[in-house]
Design an enzyme around this catalytic site. Structure first.
Site, PDB file in Angstrom:
ATOM      1  N   CYS A   1     -20.962  27.279  13.376  1.00 26.77           N
ATOM      2  CA  CYS A   1     -19.937  27.035  12.367  1.00 26.77           C
ATOM      3  C   CYS A   1     -20.286  27.865  11.148  1.00 26.77           C
ATOM      4  CB  CYS A   1     -19.918  25.542  12.014  1.00 26.77           C
ATOM      5  SG  CYS A   1     -18.793  25.096  10.670  1.00 26.77           S
TER       6      CYS A   1
ATOM      7  N   CYS B   1     -16.089  32.874  11.246  1.00 25.88           N
ATOM      8  CA  CYS B   1     -15.865  31.499  11.689  1.00 25.88           C
ATOM      9  C   CYS B   1     -15.841  31.551  13.209  1.00 25.88           C
ATOM     10  CB  CYS B   1     -14.538  30.970  11.147  1.00 25.88           C
ATOM     11  SG  CYS B   1     -13.974  29.419  11.881  1.00 25.88           S
TER      12      CYS B   1
END
Length: 268
Positions: free
Chosen positions: A73, A185
């Site tokens: 993440c 991301c």
């Protein structure tokens, strides 16, 4: 030989880009994945909230005696410094390996970053890139809608709406003359074919999930912690509906994992 699992977590489906790389490049390794699908996305949250969520995610994975924990993440890797610095196990985030790959790949020193608002505002990618190459020029764009596109399976290369959104996000990076773009991301690598078709083949895309897995592979090998026999097993946990995650995971991973997904409310 260390058969303990690799623990991987993300706010939702994005971290499956890292899982996909583990399945391909570390097929003997066992995996425990947690997708916090109840609270996705993390990228629009405050720093305090992201830290709190990350601590809960990590504590959940630590129950499985993981030998390495991966924050698949970009937001957690960028913002939750306190939570990740307290991890007892070996740890890998996505920022450092992605930046190292981008600096190595870029020919003109102009590097773009597509990430969440929290990651861009933290300046984590810019700081790490310029630490590695002080002369690098970094352009960052916050791309919150791309998370939604992936979570809703709008990832086909012929999807008009997704293409137009990517055109808008990538335009300032192309105007700045970047030759390399970090998909900062882990949701975004699932859109890589579409992003590549928009920005052109002369732009190198850096897959943050893949780079994190390559770093994990190096760490496990150097510390003699690799599992070198048999085929690894995977367990998937989510904090919301199993069916939604399973359906999308089947598409993103190219395999049916429906019988491996379990619901778990980690805040109980």
């Amino acid at each position: 030989m260390d058969k303990r699992p690799i623990g991987i977590f993300d706010s939702g489906l994005g971290g499956l880009s890292a899982v996909k790389a583990v399945l391909k490049y570390l097929p003997e390794e066992n995996i425990v994945y947690f997708g916090d699908t109840q609270r996705v996305p993390y990228g629009s949250r405050s720093e305090q909230t992201i830290e709190a969520f990350a601590k809960e995610d990590i504590a959940f994975l630590e129950k499985f005696d993981c030998k390495l924990i991966m924050a698949a993440c970009g937001t957690v890797s960028s913002v939750a410094v306190q939570a990740t610095s307290q991890i007892k196990e070996k740890f890998v985030g996505v920022v450092k390996p992605s930046c190292a790959a981008a600096v190595k790949a870029s020919k003109n020193g102009r590097i773009g970053v597509m990430a969440t608002a929290a990651s861009i505002n933290s300046g984590s990618y810019t700081k790490e890139i310029q630490r590695l190459n002080p002369n690098a020029c970094v352009s960052g764009v916050s791309c919150p809608v791309l998370v939604t596109l992936v979570e809703n399976n709008w990832i086909d290369t012929d999807d008009y709406i997704s293409r137009e959104i990517i055109k808008r996000y990538s335009a300032p990076l192309l105007a700045d003359g970047v030759d390399t773009i970090i998909l900062g991301c882990t949701h975004f690598p699932h859109l890589a074919p579409l992003i590549q078709s928009v920005v052109g083949d002369n732009i190198t895309l850096i897959d943050s999930g893949y780079e994190a897995v390559m770093e994990a592979k190096r760490i496990l090998s150097e510390n003699r912690m690799s599992n070198i026999s048999g085929k690894g097993e995977a367990r998937y946990f989510v904090s919301d509906k199993i069916q939604n995650f399973s359906s999308m995971a089947n598409t993103l991973l190219g395999i049916d994992i429906s019988d491996q997904v379990e619901y778990r409310n980690i805040t109980d």
